[in-house]
Design a protein around this motif. Structure first.
Motif, short mmCIF file in Angstrom:
data_model
loop_
_atom_site.label_atom_id
_atom_site.label_comp_id
_atom_site.label_asym_id
_atom_site.label_seq_id
_atom_site.Cartn_x
_atom_site.Cartn_y
_atom_site.Cartn_z
N ILE A 73 0.87 -1.18 0.00
CA ILE A 73 0.00 0.00 0.00
C ILE A 73 0.90 1.22 0.00
O ILE A 73 1.70 1.41 0.91
CB ILE A 73 -0.94 0.01 1.23
N ASN A 74 0.74 2.03 -1.03
CA ASN A 74 1.47 3.28 -1.09
C ASN A 74 0.55 4.37 -1.61
O ASN A 74 -0.65 4.14 -1.83
CB ASN A 74 2.75 3.14 -1.95
N GLU A 75 1.08 5.53 -1.87
CA GLU A 75 0.26 6.66 -2.29
C GLU A 75 -0.41 6.40 -3.63
O GLU A 75 -1.57 6.75 -3.83
CB GLU A 75 1.15 7.90 -2.36
N GLN A 76 0.30 5.76 -4.55
CA GLN A 76 -0.24 5.49 -5.88
C GLN A 76 -1.43 4.53 -5.80
O GLN A 76 -2.44 4.74 -6.48
CB GLN A 76 0.86 4.91 -6.78
N THR A 77 -1.35 3.49 -4.99
CA THR A 77 -2.46 2.54 -4.90
C THR A 77 -3.67 3.19 -4.23
O THR A 77 -4.81 2.88 -4.58
CB THR A 77 -2.05 1.29 -4.13
N LEU A 78 -3.44 4.08 -3.28
CA LEU A 78 -4.55 4.78 -2.64
C LEU A 78 -5.25 5.71 -3.64
O LEU A 78 -6.48 5.80 -3.67
CB LEU A 78 -4.07 5.56 -1.42
N LEU A 79 -4.46 6.41 -4.47
CA LEU A 79 -5.06 7.31 -5.47
C LEU A 79 -5.84 6.52 -6.52
O LEU A 79 -6.93 6.93 -6.92
CB LEU A 79 -3.96 8.15 -6.14
N SER A 80 -5.30 5.39 -6.95
CA SER A 80 -6.02 4.59 -7.95
C SER A 80 -7.29 3.99 -7.34
O SER A 80 -8.33 3.93 -8.01
CB SER A 80 -5.13 3.51 -8.54
N ALA A 81 -7.26 3.58 -6.09
CA ALA A 81 -8.46 3.06 -5.43
C ALA A 81 -9.51 4.16 -5.29
O ALA A 81 -10.71 3.92 -5.49
CB ALA A 81 -8.09 2.48 -4.07
N TYR A 82 -9.07 5.36 -4.97
CA TYR A 82 -9.99 6.48 -4.84
C TYR A 82 -10.65 6.81 -6.18
O TYR A 82 -11.85 7.05 -6.24
CB TYR A 82 -9.26 7.71 -4.28
N SER A 83 -9.87 6.79 -7.27
CA SER A 83 -10.43 7.12 -8.58
C SER A 83 -11.43 6.04 -9.03
O SER A 83 -12.47 6.35 -9.61
CB SER A 83 -9.33 7.30 -9.62
N VAL A 84 -11.15 4.75 -8.77
CA VAL A 84 -12.09 3.68 -9.11
C VAL A 84 -13.37 3.83 -8.30
O VAL A 84 -14.48 3.71 -8.82
CB VAL A 84 -11.43 2.30 -8.87
N PHE A 85 -13.25 4.15 -7.02
CA PHE A 85 -14.41 4.36 -6.16
C PHE A 85 -15.24 5.54 -6.66
O PHE A 85 -16.47 5.47 -6.72
CB PHE A 85 -13.95 4.60 -4.72
N LYS A 86 -14.58 6.62 -7.07
CA LYS A 86 -15.26 7.82 -7.55
C LYS A 86 -16.04 7.52 -8.84
O LYS A 86 -17.19 7.96 -9.00
CB LYS A 86 -14.22 8.91 -7.78
N GLU A 87 -15.42 6.76 -9.75
CA GLU A 87 -16.10 6.41 -11.01
C GLU A 87 -17.33 5.54 -10.76
O GLU A 87 -18.40 5.77 -11.32
CB GLU A 87 -15.14 5.66 -11.94
N ARG A 88 -17.18 4.54 -9.91
CA ARG A 88 -18.32 3.64 -9.62
C ARG A 88 -19.44 4.38 -8.91
O ARG A 88 -20.62 4.14 -9.17
CB ARG A 88 -17.85 2.46 -8.79
N LEU A 89 -19.09 5.27 -8.01
CA LEU A 89 -20.10 6.04 -7.29
C LEU A 89 -20.82 6.97 -8.27
O LEU A 89 -22.05 7.11 -8.21
CB LEU A 89 -19.46 6.86 -6.16
N GLY A 90 -20.06 7.53 -9.19
CA GLY A 90 -20.68 8.40 -10.21
C GLY A 90 -21.66 7.63 -11.09
O GLY A 90 -22.74 8.14 -11.44
N LYS A 91 -21.29 6.40 -11.48
CA LYS A 91 -22.17 5.57 -12.31
C LYS A 91 -23.44 5.19 -11.55
O LYS A 91 -24.54 5.18 -12.13
CB LYS A 91 -21.45 4.32 -12.77
#
Length: 199
Positions: free
Chosen positions: A176-194
């Protein structure tokens, strides 16, 4: 008469710079009767451990620390029946004691192997703090080097490899690093938007 026994180490002691015990392990040949220390004669050619009680051990450690502090030698004769080999580290002194009938080169090889194995396990930081923090590894290295007064191994790499913990499989490891947290946040944001768009 030559010493034909495998039991060649009486004790291994690690003392700090003030002469206080960090680690110590004393051995007696297992076939010695319990009454040998009380004055009866031993049935074998091996001497009984002269440091059977805690009081004797503390007095012995104090005398060894004083002789080492004076810098007399790396090999000390301790009357009447012991020889002590010394190896110094940053703030620790390693002592290996055996009977005077034992081969000094073999004892030296044993002490050097244990000291070097500890150095390998602690990544070169052989000092009191790291030894106490990794006491389990140091004691396992001691048991892999000498068991019940018998020298088992004189190769430090072999000792360290038997004691060291195997590395975890990198495939099952989650990083777990900063990059994985940012990618998880972006996937969560896209799914929530859908999901919001579906309502």
């Amino acid at each position: 008469m030559a010493n034909l026994s495998l039991y060649s180490v009486t004790c291994l002691i690690i003392l700090d710079s003030e002469g206080q015990r960090v680690i110590s392990k004393y051995w007696s040949p297992p076939h010695q009767p319990a009454s040998v220390g009380q004055g009866s004669a031993a049935p074998s050619s091996l001497p009984a451990n002269p440091y059977a009680t805690l009081k004797d051990q503390r007095a012995f450690e104090k005398s060894v620390a004083e002789k080492t502090r004076k810098g007399l030698a790396d090999i000390l004769l301790i009357p009447p029946t012991s020889i002590c080999l010394t190896k110094t580290s940053t703030d620790l002194t390693f002592h290996l004691v055996g009977p005077t009938t034992e081969n000094e080169l073999m004892l030296h090889a044993c002490l050097s192997a244990f000291h070097d194995a500890v150095g390998l396990l602690l990544k070169g930081l052989v000092e009191k703090r790291t030894v106490l923090e990794n006491l389990d590894l140091v004691m396992l290295a001691l048991d892999e080097t000498v068991d019940d007064g018998i020298i088992l191994e004189t190769d430090p790499v072999a000792i360290a490899s038997r004691v060291s913990k195997p590395k975890a499989d990198s495939a099952g490891e989650i990083v777990i690093n900063e990059q994985t947290l940012l990618s998880a946040y972006s996937v969560f944001k896209e799914r929530l938007g859908k999901q919001i768009a579906q309502f």
